[in-house]
Write a protein that holds these residues in place. Sequence first.
Motif, PDB file in Angstrom:
ATOM      1  N   GLY A  78       2.306   2.382  -3.531  1.00 31.21           N
ATOM      2  CA  GLY A  78       1.346   2.905  -4.500  1.00 31.21           C
ATOM      3  C   GLY A  78       1.226   4.411  -4.385  1.00 31.21           C
ATOM      4  N   ALA A 135      -5.292   5.985  -5.166  1.00 35.07           N
ATOM      5  CA  ALA A 135      -5.194   5.483  -3.789  1.00 35.07           C
ATOM      6  C   ALA A 135      -6.025   4.221  -3.616  1.00 35.07           C
ATOM      7  N   SER A 161      -4.249   1.319  -5.132  1.00 35.91           N
ATOM      8  CA  SER A 161      -3.131   0.907  -4.282  1.00 35.91           C
ATOM      9  C   SER A 161      -3.608   0.035  -3.139  1.00 35.91           C
ATOM     10  N   SER A 203      -0.741   8.154  -4.336  1.00 34.24           N
ATOM     11  CA  SER A 203      -1.928   8.696  -3.678  1.00 34.24           C
ATOM     12  C   SER A 203      -2.295  10.037  -4.284  1.00 34.24           C
ATOM     13  N   ALA A 262       0.832  -1.208   0.000  1.00 34.33           N
ATOM     14  CA  ALA A 262       0.000   0.000   0.000  1.00 34.33           C
ATOM     15  C   ALA A 262       0.863   1.253   0.000  1.00 34.33           C
ATOM     16  N   SER A 263       2.036   1.196   0.633  1.00 35.19           N
ATOM     17  CA  SER A 263       2.870   2.388   0.724  1.00 35.19           C
ATOM     18  C   SER A 263       3.611   2.681  -0.572  1.00 35.19           C
ATOM     19  N   ARG A 322      -4.742  -3.384  -4.516  1.00 40.65           N
ATOM     20  CA  ARG A 322      -3.572  -4.188  -4.848  1.00 40.65           C
ATOM     21  C   ARG A 322      -2.956  -4.760  -3.563  1.00 40.65           C
ATOM     22  N   ALA A 323      -2.850  -3.924  -2.539  1.00 43.91           N
ATOM     23  CA  ALA A 323      -2.292  -4.377  -1.267  1.00 43.91           C
ATOM     24  C   ALA A 323      -3.167  -5.456  -0.640  1.00 43.91           C
TER      25      ALA A 323
END
Length: 122
Positions: A60, A68, A71, A62, A57-58, A74-75
Motif C-alpha cells: 500500500g 497509509a 493500507s 504511504s 501493508a507494504s 486493508r492488511a
Amino acid sequence: MRLLRMRPIRVVLGWQAVSAIALTAIAWAGSGSHAAVSAALGALVGIAAAVAFAFVASIGGSGSAGVALLSVLRAEAVKVGLMVVLLWLVLKLYQDVVVVWFIGSFLLCALILSMAVLVREK
C-alpha cells in the motif's frame, strides 16, 4: 515487501517461531504427537497471518495519512480473513486435532503479533 525488512516485524516473526517450537515441544512431551502437530498448525496460522499482514501493508501507499491508514486497514482485513480461513481448514481437514493446543498456540502467536508496536526500529 519493505515492511518485512523492518526490525519490528522481523523480531515478532522470530518470537512467533520460538514460541511455535517451544509449544510444539511441550505439546509433544505432554500430550503426544497429535497435540504437537496441532500446536504447530495453530502457530503456523498465526505466523502466516503476520506475514500476510506485512506483505499487504507494504504494497500500500504511504503518501498521506489517509492512504497509509487504508493500507493498514486493508492488511488487517486480509490478516483476519486469512486467520478465519486457515483455522476453518485445519479444523475441517485434520480429524485428530487437539483443539486446546491448536487454539492455544494460535492465540499466543496472535498475541505476539500485537506486541510489534513495542519493538523499536533502533
